[in-house]
Design a protein around this motif. Structure first.
Motif, short mmCIF file in Angstrom:
data_model
loop_
_atom_site.label_atom_id
_atom_site.label_comp_id
_atom_site.label_asym_id
_atom_site.label_seq_id
_atom_site.Cartn_x
_atom_site.Cartn_y
_atom_site.Cartn_z
N PRO A 41 0.83 -1.21 0.00
CA PRO A 41 0.00 0.00 0.00
C PRO A 41 0.87 1.27 0.00
CG PRO A 41 -0.04 -1.05 2.16
CD PRO A 41 0.76 -1.93 1.27
N ASP A 42 0.37 2.30 -0.67
CA ASP A 42 1.08 3.59 -0.69
C ASP A 42 1.31 4.12 0.72
OD1 ASP A 42 1.22 3.59 -3.44
OD2 ASP A 42 -0.58 4.83 -3.70
N LYS A 43 0.39 3.84 1.63
CA LYS A 43 0.50 4.34 3.00
C LYS A 43 1.69 3.76 3.76
CE LYS A 43 -2.90 0.90 4.34
NZ LYS A 43 -4.31 0.69 4.37
N LEU A 44 2.27 2.67 3.24
CA LEU A 44 3.45 2.07 3.88
C LEU A 44 4.74 2.79 3.46
CD1 LEU A 44 4.66 -0.17 5.65
CD2 LEU A 44 4.57 -1.67 3.65
N LEU A 45 4.71 3.46 2.34
CA LEU A 45 5.91 4.12 1.83
C LEU A 45 6.25 5.34 2.68
CD1 LEU A 45 5.05 3.92 -1.97
CD2 LEU A 45 6.27 2.25 -0.55
N TYR A 121 -2.20 -1.48 10.01
CA TYR A 121 -2.03 -0.04 9.82
C TYR A 121 -3.31 0.65 10.26
CZ TYR A 121 -1.60 4.46 7.54
OH TYR A 121 -1.55 5.81 7.30
N ASP A 122 -3.16 1.69 11.08
CA ASP A 122 -4.30 2.49 11.53
C ASP A 122 -4.25 3.83 10.79
OD1 ASP A 122 -6.14 4.13 12.85
OD2 ASP A 122 -5.70 3.25 14.81
N ALA A 123 -5.12 3.98 9.80
CA ALA A 123 -5.13 5.19 8.97
C ALA A 123 -5.54 6.43 9.76
CB ALA A 123 -6.07 5.00 7.78
N ASN A 124 -6.34 6.27 10.82
CA ASN A 124 -6.80 7.42 11.60
C ASN A 124 -5.65 8.15 12.28
OD1 ASN A 124 -9.52 6.97 10.99
ND2 ASN A 124 -9.70 5.50 12.66
N ILE A 125 -4.62 7.41 12.69
CA ILE A 125 -3.49 8.05 13.37
C ILE A 125 -2.17 7.81 12.62
CG2 ILE A 125 -4.50 8.13 15.67
CD1 ILE A 125 -3.09 5.54 16.34
N ASP A 126 -2.26 7.27 11.39
CA ASP A 126 -1.08 7.03 10.56
C ASP A 126 -0.02 6.26 11.35
OD1 ASP A 126 0.29 7.10 8.15
OD2 ASP A 126 1.26 9.01 8.60
N GLN A 127 -0.42 5.09 11.85
CA GLN A 127 0.43 4.29 12.71
C GLN A 127 0.51 2.86 12.19
OE1 GLN A 127 0.26 4.87 17.08
NE2 GLN A 127 -0.50 2.77 17.08
N LEU A 128 1.70 2.31 12.22
CA LEU A 128 1.98 0.97 11.75
C LEU A 128 2.32 0.10 12.94
CD1 LEU A 128 2.89 -0.96 9.39
CD2 LEU A 128 5.11 0.17 9.55
N THR A 165 4.73 -5.50 20.82
CA THR A 165 4.30 -4.98 19.53
C THR A 165 5.21 -3.82 19.19
OG1 THR A 165 2.00 -5.55 20.01
CG2 THR A 165 2.39 -3.94 18.25
N ASP A 166 5.75 -3.81 17.97
CA ASP A 166 6.54 -2.68 17.51
C ASP A 166 5.59 -1.71 16.82
OD1 ASP A 166 8.96 -3.68 18.46
OD2 ASP A 166 9.36 -4.78 16.61
N THR A 167 5.51 -0.51 17.35
CA THR A 167 4.61 0.50 16.82
C THR A 167 5.44 1.63 16.22
OG1 THR A 167 2.98 -0.05 18.50
CG2 THR A 167 2.73 2.08 17.40
N TYR A 168 5.08 2.04 15.00
CA TYR A 168 5.84 3.04 14.26
C TYR A 168 4.93 4.19 13.82
CZ TYR A 168 9.12 -0.84 13.81
OH TYR A 168 9.97 -1.89 14.07
N ILE A 169 5.51 5.38 13.76
CA ILE A 169 4.83 6.54 13.19
C ILE A 169 5.75 7.12 12.11
CG2 ILE A 169 3.46 7.07 15.22
CD1 ILE A 169 5.46 9.35 15.83
N ARG A 170 5.18 7.94 11.27
CA ARG A 170 6.00 8.59 10.24
C ARG A 170 7.01 9.52 10.90
NH1 ARG A 170 4.42 7.17 5.43
NH2 ARG A 170 2.25 6.54 5.24
N LYS A 171 8.17 9.58 10.34
CA LYS A 171 9.26 10.39 10.88
C LYS A 171 8.84 11.85 11.05
CE LYS A 171 13.91 11.41 11.32
NZ LYS A 171 13.85 12.50 12.23
N ASN A 172 8.14 12.40 10.08
CA ASN A 172 7.77 13.82 10.18
C ASN A 172 6.74 14.10 11.26
OD1 ASN A 172 5.57 12.69 8.92
ND2 ASN A 172 5.58 14.07 7.17
N GLN A 173 6.06 13.06 11.80
CA GLN A 173 5.11 13.25 12.89
C GLN A 173 5.81 13.58 14.19
OE1 GLN A 173 2.79 9.58 12.86
NE2 GLN A 173 1.00 10.82 12.37
N GLN A 174 7.05 13.12 14.35
CA GLN A 174 7.75 13.33 15.62
C GLN A 174 8.45 14.67 15.64
OE1 GLN A 174 10.95 10.58 16.34
NE2 GLN A 174 12.32 12.00 15.37
N ASP A 175 8.70 15.28 14.48
CA ASP A 175 9.44 16.55 14.45
C ASP A 175 8.67 17.70 15.01
OD1 ASP A 175 11.51 15.19 13.27
OD2 ASP A 175 10.87 15.66 11.22
#
Length: 175
Positions: A41-45, A121-128, A165-175
């Motif tokens: 899925p594009d959302k994984l990129l 993947y949780d699209a509501n919070i963009d979390q993997l 569980t390994d939980t990930y967010i997009r890098k730009n979310q943490q900035d």
């Protein structure tokens, strides 16, 4: 000779580190679950960071790029410290549907072993979220068909995944 509190603490931390190092490997095998039946899925990129590392100045990052519809590459960047150099590791991934659940097949570049994770993947919070298949599984599989059947049969059992569980967010979310 008395040992200081500092020496005791360092010894305990070192022992804990060795225990973690020796027990932290997920189940692996020589075949993928299948050759990729779920399109990437594009959302994984993009670039991801573990939620637990978001307070670090230079966290380890995982950059996912598309190779084709069913295959992606991941580059894991671990920043160095004063004593170590930066480290870059490459992985190939595919996604597999196992009776309605999506699993990720992960293979380090140059390796013949695969690691298996349940993927969500949780699209509501963009979390993997990745759930490691437990290393308590001792069976071995020569074919993807037998591995997929085993996962389908046992994925609902309590021992099948590790407790973390390994939980990930997009890098730009943490900035």
């Amino acid at each position: 000779m008395k040992t200081s509190l500092f020496q005791k603490a360092v010894g305990s931390i070192a022992l804990f580190g060795i225990v973690i190092l020796l027990s932290g490997c997920p189940f692996s095998g020589s075949v993928p679950i299948d050759n990729g039946t779920v399109p990437i899925p594009d959302k994984l990129l993009g670039t991801w960071v573990k939620v637990s590392d978001t307070t670090e100045t230079d966290p380890t990052t995982f950059s996912v790029t598309l190779k084709d519809k069913y295959h992606a590459s991941v580059s894991k960047f671990e920043p160095g410290t004063e004593d170590t150099d930066d480290h870059l590791t490459y992985y190939d991934i595919t996604l597999s549907d196992v009776d309605g659940d999506v699993f990720m097949n992960v293979q380090e570049a140059g390796s013949t072993s695969y690691y298996y994770y349940k993927y969500s993947y949780d699209a509501n919070i963009d979390q993997l979220n990745l759930y490691e298949v437990s290393d308590y599984i001792k069976e071995t599989f020569d074919t993807s068909k037998s591995l997929k059947g085993f996962i389908a049969k046992n994925k609902s059992l309590s021992f099948f995944f590790t407790n973390s569980t390994d939980t990930y967010i997009r890098k730009n979310q943490q900035d």
